[in-house]
Motif scaffolding. Structure first.
Motif, PDB file in Angstrom:
ATOM      1  N   ARG A  35      53.047  21.127 -14.976  1.00 41.28           N
ATOM      2  CA  ARG A  35      52.842  21.778 -13.629  1.00 41.28           C
ATOM      3  C   ARG A  35      52.769  20.728 -12.770  1.00 41.28           C
ATOM      4  NH1 ARG A  35      48.417  26.130 -14.149  1.00 41.28           N
ATOM      5  NH2 ARG A  35      49.075  27.960 -15.851  1.00 41.28           N
TER       6      ARG A  35
ATOM      7  N   PRO B 201      43.911  21.351  -6.610  1.00 40.15           N
ATOM      8  CA  PRO B 201      43.954  22.584  -6.485  1.00 40.15           C
ATOM      9  C   PRO B 201      44.759  22.992  -7.879  1.00 40.15           C
ATOM     10  CG  PRO B 201      44.461  22.091  -4.206  1.00 40.15           C
ATOM     11  CD  PRO B 201      44.887  20.861  -4.939  1.00 40.15           C
ATOM     12  N   ILE B 202      45.840  21.857  -8.311  1.00 34.11           N
ATOM     13  CA  ILE B 202      45.945  22.261 -10.019  1.00 34.11           C
ATOM     14  C   ILE B 202      45.059  21.957 -10.874  1.00 34.11           C
ATOM     15  CG2 ILE B 202      48.654  21.759 -11.264  1.00 34.11           C
ATOM     16  CD1 ILE B 202      49.684  21.488  -9.051  1.00 34.11           C
TER      17      ILE B 202
ATOM     18  N   ASP C  20      41.914  22.031 -10.611  1.00 30.96           N
ATOM     19  CA  ASP C  20      40.577  22.517 -10.654  1.00 30.96           C
ATOM     20  C   ASP C  20      41.104  23.447 -11.314  1.00 30.96           C
ATOM     21  OD1 ASP C  20      39.077  19.777  -9.251  1.00 30.96           O
ATOM     22  OD2 ASP C  20      39.487  20.975  -8.012  1.00 30.96           O
ATOM     23  N   GLN C  21      42.414  24.164 -10.980  1.00 30.92           N
ATOM     24  CA  GLN C  21      42.398  25.861 -11.367  1.00 30.92           C
ATOM     25  C   GLN C  21      42.714  25.510 -13.075  1.00 30.92           C
ATOM     26  OE1 GLN C  21      46.466  27.489 -10.252  1.00 30.92           O
ATOM     27  NE2 GLN C  21      45.043  28.843 -10.018  1.00 30.92           N
ATOM     28  N   TRP C  22      43.394  24.594 -13.246  1.00 30.53           N
ATOM     29  CA  TRP C  22      43.750  24.043 -14.444  1.00 30.53           C
ATOM     30  C   TRP C  22      42.344  24.401 -15.949  1.00 30.53           C
ATOM     31  CZ3 TRP C  22      47.613  24.463 -18.058  1.00 30.53           C
ATOM     32  CH2 TRP C  22      47.850  23.833 -18.662  1.00 30.53           C
TER      33      TRP C  22
ATOM     34  N   GLU D 295      39.127  25.436 -14.477  1.00 27.70           N
ATOM     35  CA  GLU D 295      38.343  26.861 -14.213  1.00 27.70           C
ATOM     36  C   GLU D 295      38.728  27.773 -15.119  1.00 27.70           C
ATOM     37  OE1 GLU D 295      38.703  27.125  -9.775  1.00 27.70           O
ATOM     38  OE2 GLU D 295      37.891  25.854  -9.448  1.00 27.70           O
ATOM     39  N   ARG D 296      40.078  27.483 -15.234  1.00 25.28           N
ATOM     40  CA  ARG D 296      40.190  28.860 -16.462  1.00 25.28           C
ATOM     41  C   ARG D 296      40.291  28.881 -17.986  1.00 25.28           C
ATOM     42  NH1 ARG D 296      46.391  30.210 -13.637  1.00 25.28           N
ATOM     43  NH2 ARG D 296      45.728  31.310 -11.384  1.00 25.28           N
TER      44      ARG D 296
ATOM     45  N   ARG E  59      41.369  26.321 -19.487  1.00 28.91           N
ATOM     46  CA  ARG E  59      42.223  24.805 -20.543  1.00 28.91           C
ATOM     47  C   ARG E  59      41.543  23.499 -20.563  1.00 28.91           C
ATOM     48  NH1 ARG E  59      46.653  28.194 -18.800  1.00 28.91           N
ATOM     49  NH2 ARG E  59      47.451  26.609 -20.814  1.00 28.91           N
TER      50      ARG E  59
ATOM     51  N   ARG F 240      35.882  14.661 -11.048  1.00 26.60           N
ATOM     52  CA  ARG F 240      35.395  15.707 -11.668  1.00 26.60           C
ATOM     53  C   ARG F 240      33.888  15.523 -13.382  1.00 26.60           C
ATOM     54  NH1 ARG F 240      35.937  21.275 -10.786  1.00 26.60           N
ATOM     55  NH2 ARG F 240      35.427  21.800 -12.907  1.00 26.60           N
TER      56      ARG F 240
END
Length: 541
Positions: free
Chosen positions: A50, A63-64, A66-68, A70-71, A73, A106
Motif C-alpha cells: 500500500r 492516513p494509510i 492509521d487506517q491500517w 484502526e481496521r 490489521r 503511535r
C-alpha cells in the motif's frame, strides 16, 4: 483480532517519552506481535504494498498507516523498518520520515541510536540542515553514539559544509569513536568533490598511521578521486593494489573508472584498454555496465564499439527505456542522427512504457541542426500514439524555429510550450524574448502581454518574477524576460541550444560571451536591442 504488544525495559529513563522534536528518547525496547499471521509484503494487500505504490511525495502516508491499524490489521516493527529502508532507497525521504516518526509516536517507542541516526538523516533531507542541527542538539547525551555522530557528519558532507564536517570529525577523534573507515570514507568523498587534494592525502596518511583497515569501499573512493583529477600515477597505484590483493575482486566498474581517468588525461589508447578489461569483468548488472560502456565509447568517438556493445546489450533480452535513452544519446554525441532515428523507431515499435524524454533527445538534436521537419515528424508520431508533448518538447522546437528565423512558427510553438503541463520547466529565455519582441514589433501587444501573463500562471516563472512582471508595466516584456529575479543574463550557445546564463556586470555593460557575438571593441553595437538595458539602448541611439 486485536494486536498485542510485549514491552521489555532494559533501563527505566525519566526522559523515555520526550517531546523534543517529537522524538521518544529512552532505552525501551518493544516487540510487536499479533494473534494473526503476519501479512507478507508479497501479498497484494500488505501494508508494504500500500505504501510502496503511493508514490506522490505530496500525499501523506499517515492516513494509510492509521487506517491500517484502526481496521485491526497487523503492524510489524521490522516491516516498518524495512519500509523506511525501501523508501530511502527510492529517495522518498518525506514518506520515510513520516513512517519513522509514526513508529515512535503511535506506539510510544523509544528509538535506538540506529533509528535516531536514520531519522537525523531524513530530517536533514526533508527539512534542511538547520533543522537537522536542532534535532541533534536535543538528542540526550547517552544516545549520541558513533552512528548518530556519523549521521550528522553525513548531513554536513551532503551539503558540502566543509568546516562543520571537519569539526564533527575532530569531535569523533576526541571521543575515540573513529575506529572504522566509514566516517573516513565520508570525509574522503567530501574532499574529493571539493577538490581538496591535500586534505584528501593527509586523511589517507592518518588512516595508514592509525592502522584503519582499508576496505574495498575506501579503495574505490581513492580510485574515483584520482581519476577525477586526473592523477594518473595515483590511479594506477590504487588499481595495481586492488589487482594484487587476492582477497579483493576487482569488478567492471573499477576499470570503467580508470578508463574515464585516462580519457580525461587524453590517453585514449589506455582508456580503450581499460574498457576492454571492464567487459571481461562484467558479471551481475550487465545492463547498467553496457550503458556505461555505450557512453564512454561514444565519448571516445568510437562508433563501431558503440554498435558492438549495443548488440551485446540487446542479447540480454527485453530492453527498457534507460537502455534506449543511453544508446540514442550516444549516437547523437557521435553525430549519427540517422542511427539514432533508427533506434528511436525501434523503441517506438517495441516499448509500451512511453517516456517523452527519449524522443526529446532527437527532437532537440534535430532542432539544433535545423532539421525541423524531422523534429516535427518525431512529435507527430508521439501524438498519434496518444502522447502529449511536454513544455520542453515545444521549447526545443520553438528554439529551432527561432534560430532558423521562422518567427511566426516560433511564436505558435512557444505558446504551446507555455501552456503545456510541465510545471517548473525553465523556458529558453532567448527564444522567449525574441517571440515577445516579434509580437511587439508587429503590433500584437495584446498577444505579447498574454505571453507574460501565462508564464507565471503555468509555473514557468517564479512568484518573484511574476511580481516583477506586474510591477514593470511600462517596460516591454522582452526587457522583463531578459532580467529575471534581478539577475543579468548573457547569451550563449551550447549543446542544449541557445541559452541565457547569469553574468557579472561592469557599470551598465554586460560582459557577454565573446565567442558567440564575435567580440571586439564595438561589442554592444552588434547586440539585438532586446538584449540591452535602457542605458545601453540610449548610448546606442
Amino acid at each position: 483480532m486485536m494486536m498485542k504488544f510485549l514491552r521489555a525495559w532494559t533501563a527505566p529513563n525519566p526522559r523515555a517519552r520526550g517531546d523534543n522534536n517529537g522524538i521518544g528518547w529512552g532505552f525501551k525496547s518493544v516487540i510487536l506481535y499479533s494473534t494473526q499471521t503476519l501479512t507478507s509484503r508479497n501479498s497484494k494487500d500488505s501494508l508494504f504494498n500500500r505504501i510502496s505504490v503511493a508514490g506522490d511525495p505530496r500525499v501523506s502516508m499517515l492516513p494509510i498507516l492509521d487506517q491500517w491499524v484502526e481496521r485491526g490489521r497487523n503492524v510489524d516493527l521490522y516491516e516498518i523498518k524495512a519500509l523506511i529502508k525501501h523508501l530511502r532507497e527510492y529517495k522518498r525521504f518525506n514518506h520515510a520520515l513520516q513512517l519513522s516518526e509514526w513508529m515512535a509516536h503511535r506506539w510510544n517507542l523509544a528509538l535506538s541510536p540506529g533509528d535516531i541516526a536514520v531519522q537525523l538523516d531524513l530530517v536533514s533531507k526533508v527539512h534542511g540542515l538547520e533543522q537537522a542541527e536542532k534535532y541533534f542538539s536535543n538528542i540526550p547525551g547517552p544516545l549520541k553514539t558513533f552512528k548518530v555522530y556519523g549521521a550528522l557528519l553525513n548531513c554536513y558532507a551532503s551539503n558540502k559544509s566543509l568546516d562543520e564536517a571537519e569539526s564533527i570529525m575532530q569531535k569523533m577523534r576526541e571521543f575515540g569513536v573513529l575506529r572504522k573507515s566509514l566516517s573516513y570514507n565520508v570525509m574522503l568523498n567530501l574532499y574529493s568533490k571539493m577538490g581538496k587534494q591535500e586534505n584528501f592525502n593527509a586523511l589517507i596518511q592518518e588512516m595508514e598511521e592509525k592502522g584503519i583497515s582499508c576496505y574495498p569501499s575506501t579503495l574505490y573512493i581513492r580510485l574515483n578521486a584520482y581519476a577525477a583529477v586526473p592523477d594518473i600515477n595515483g590511479m594506477e597505484k590504487i588499481l595495481s593494489l586492488m589487482e594484487a590483493n587476492h582477497l579483493f575482486t576487482v569488478d567492471w566498474h573499477a576499470y570503467i573508472t580508470a578508463a574515464n581517468g585516462y580519457m580525461k588525461a587524453g590517453v585514449t589508447e589506455k582508456s580503450l584498454t581499460m574498457l576492454k578489461k571492464s567487459e571481461q569483468h562484467i558479471n551481475g548488472g550487465r545492463g547498467f555496465a553496457y550503458e556505461m560502456l555505450l557512453t564512454l565509447y561514444a565519448s571516445l568517438g568510437d562508433k563501431d564499439e558503440v554498435y558492438r556493445i549495443w548488440g551485446l546489450y540487446k542479447k540480454l533480452g527485453k530492453l527498457y527505456n534507460r537502455g534506449y535513452f543511453r544508446m540514442i544519446s550516444s549516437l547523437i554525441k557521435l553525430d549519427d542522427l540517422d542511427g539514432a532515428e533508427n533506434v528511436l523507431v525501434e523503441w517506438e515499435s517495441v516499448n509500451t512504457s512511453f517516456d517523452f524524454d527519449i524522443p526529446n533527445l532527437l527532437i532537440n538534436a534535430y532542432s539544433r541542426k535545423g532539421h525541423l521537419e524531422k523534429a516535427e515528424a518525431c512529435i507527430s508520431r508521439a501524438v498519434e500514439r496518444g502522447q502529449r508533448p511536454m513544455a520542453g518538447t515545444w521549447d526545443c522546437l520553438a528554439t529551432g524555429y527561432y534560430k532558423d528565423n521562422h518567427m511566426a512558427k516560433a511564436v505558435e510553438t512557444m505558446k504551446k510550450a507555455i501552456t503545456a503541463d510541465q510545471r517548473g520547466w525553465e523556458l529558453n529565455r532567448v527564444t522567449l524574448t525574441a517571440c515577445v519582441k516579434y509580437l511587439t514589433e508587429n503590433g500584437e501587444t495584446e498577444a505579447a502581454d498574454e505571453f507574460c501573463r501565462l508564464l507565471p500562471e503555468n509555473g514557468h516563472l517564479s512568484r518573484r518574477s511574476k511580481n516583477k512582471v506586474n510591477s514593470v508595466k511600462h517596460k516591454t516584456c522582452a526587457d522583463i524576460v531578459n532580467k529575471i529575479d534581478g539577475v543579468d543574463l548573457q547569451v550563449e550557445e551550447n549543446a542544449h541550444g541557445v541559452v541565457l546564463v547569469p553574468v557579472k556586470t561592469v557599470g551598465h555593460f554586460n560582459e557577454l560571451a565573446v565567442g558567440y557575438w564575435g567580440g571586439g571593441a564595438a561589442l554592444n553595437d552588434r547586440l539585438p536591442p532586446c538584449f540591452l538595458n535602457s542605458d545601453q539602448s540610449r548610448q546606442k541611439s
